[in-house]
Design an enzyme around this catalytic site. Structure first.
Site: not given
Ligand code: 5RP
Length: 212
Positions: A77, A90-91, A98
């Site tokens: 994602g 990176g959220g 990744e």
């Molecule tokens: C994690 C990420 C995720 O891909 C991104 O934060 C999106 O997360 P979600 O699918 O829960 O919205 O980069 O490090």
């Protein structure tokens, strides 16, 4: 919408593939669908401990990227995505692993819902993974670039580092900013995926998916 994007990504997997698997709720939706094509997959490479745990629960073999060589496909994602497939990730704090798995993959299929599609990156805070000793040093350098850094409190990455979230950076030239941030001493990596963008972007919309 996440589920629809995840489902569309299954079409990109071929018999015998070792699949790189991302992190987050959209990647989880993808993992939850993988049992439907279990016979096609030879193994998986996880981009985080959380993803590894989830894949293991379904009984998928978890392989070490140092043993697999390059992967045919990586599915993950993003927090923001442009139509030219530049991303902010990176959220969830898994950006470095990744980035490694994406770099090692021939095809990066990014799956998002339509709320993530933007014209220019930068509304979502940009995560930077930093060696703990360098927190202040990196924060000062980020301020000089016009950013507003904030430590992600109570969070340690799978690599034992901290995350500094940065607001207000001008990301119109995302590739240059990605490189500039990577050259600050103490930075491990940052959440801009422009030097190695996605190859395919699948956007879950109401009742359909759009593919770029
Ligand atoms: C994690 C990420 C995720 O891909 C991104 O934060 C999106 O997360 P979600 O699918 O829960 O919205 O980069 O490090």
């Amino acid at each position: 919408m996440k589920h629809m994007a995840a489902e569309a990504a299954l079409d990109y997997i071929e018999v015998g593939d070792v699949v790189g698997v991302g992190t987050g709720s959209t990647a989880n939706a993808f993992i939850d669908l993988l049992p439907n094509i279990k016979g096609k997959i030879d193994g998986t490479v996880a981009s985080s401990k959380a993803t590894e745990d989830r894949l293991r629960q379904y009984g998928f073999p978890i392989l070490n990227l140092n043993r697999t060589g390059s992967l045919p496909i990586y599915v993950d994602g993003a927090d923001e995505a442009t139509r030219n497939k530049h991303l902010i990730k990176g959220g969830g704090g898994a950006l470095t692993r990744e980035k490694i798995v994406a770099a090692a993959s021939e095809k990066f299929v990014c799956i998002v819902d339509k709320t993530k599609l933007v014209d220019v990156l930068g509304e979502f805070p940009l995560a930077i993974e930093v060696i703990p000793l360098a927190q202040s040093l990196v924060s000062r350098a980020v301020i000089k670039l016009g950013g507003q850094p904030e430590l992600r409190t109570g969070f340690t990455t799978d690599n034992g580092n901290i995350i500094i979230d940065v607001r207000n950076l001008d990301l119109k030239d995302a590739t240059t900013v990605e490189s500039t941030l990577n050259h600050i001493t103490g930075v491990v990596s940052n959440g801009i995926f422009a030097k190695r963008p996605a190859d395919v972007l699948i956007v879950g919309n109401e009742g359909q998916v759009d593919t770029y």
